[in-house]
Design an enzyme around this catalytic site. Structure first.
Site, short mmCIF file in Angstrom:
data_model
loop_
_atom_site.label_atom_id
_atom_site.label_comp_id
_atom_site.label_asym_id
_atom_site.label_seq_id
_atom_site.Cartn_x
_atom_site.Cartn_y
_atom_site.Cartn_z
CE1 TYR A 110 -4.11 -2.63 4.51
CE2 TYR A 110 -3.32 -0.42 3.99
CZ TYR A 110 -3.81 -1.65 3.58
OH TYR A 110 -4.01 -1.90 2.24
CB SER A 116 -0.90 0.02 1.24
OG SER A 116 -1.53 1.27 1.39
#
Length: 246
Positions: free
Chosen positions: A155, A142
């Protein structure tokens, strides 16, 4: 069976929704037989497979928890039994709870680490053992690892680990003719992105890109298709796909 030996076969984890579903669609359009892996929503997975078949694609849905090594081995067994082998793994499954570190319940952290890190390790391990020569492993990181946006600490930490797994595995597969890369999307129009965000926050994030829009799942699926096929000289890399926001 019914698939010619020369046909390429792809497993797409998290393939029933969002970027994973768009990727499954794109690969099917390019002639791949597609195994749509999903975690629990059978109706959603069946809908994805039905759509692929209506468009002339070859696809099946297989349920498996990506962090469960027995379930993932069975996923790969099913793909091989149905289509004769596996050429491409697209590991798009993951979870993204949002919380600052000081408020994060450690049970949530454990879940993120299990799904996003252990899941990547388990799925990549099977792919490394089974992919045919000329294959590709495509993980998902990401752009949050560069944005460093508050609230995404668990995350972001998990995706940093995904990048490490990707870069090292590419070098461990020397001599196998299998590439290993990760795609790191920026904000992309999926249900996962919009969940819990105000309209004002969405607009502010949208404006961060010089292209002044959010990414589309099709933007990311096109990169997957490139890495899975013609982009074979790209190996051991993290491809940041965020419209220039970072």
């Amino acid at each position: 069976m019914g698939v010619e030996q020369e046909s390429r076969v792809a497993i797409v984890t998290g393939g029933s929704r969002g970027i994973g579903r768009e990727t499954a669609t794109r690969l099917a359009q390019e002639g791949y037989a597609v195994v749509v892996n999903y975690a629990g929503n059978t109706a959603e997975a069946d809908s994805a497979v039905e759509a692929l078949r209506r468009s002339g694609g070859r696809a099946i849905a297989v349920r498996a928890d990506v962090a469960d090594e027995t379930a993932v081995a069975s996923l790969f067994d099913t793909a091989e039994a149905e289509f004769g082998g596996i050429d491409v793994l697209v590991h798009a499954a993951g979870i993204m709870p949002v919380s600052p570190l000081v408020d994060l319940d450690l049970s949530v952290l454990d879940q993120v680490l299990r799904t996003n890190i252990r899941g990547t390790f388990v799925v990549d391990q099977q792919a490394a053992r089974r992919l045919r020569p000329g294959g590709a492993i495509i993980n998902f990181s990401s752009s949050i690892t560069r944005f460093a946006r508050p609230g995404y600490i668990a995350y972001g930490a998990s995706k940093g680990a995904v990048e490490a797994i990707t870069l090292i595995l590419a070098r461990e597969l020397r001599g196998r003719d299998v590439t290993v890369n990760a795609i790191a999307p920026g904000p992309t129009e999926t249900a996962l992105f919009f969940d819990g965000k105000s309209e004002e926050l969405v607009q502010r994030i949208t404006n961060e890109s010089p292209l002044e829009r959010l990414g589309q799942p099709s933007d990311i699926a096109g990169i997957v298709a490139f890495l899975a096929g013609p982009g074979r000289w790209i190996n051991g890399q993290v491809v940041y796909a965020n419209g220039g926001a970072v």
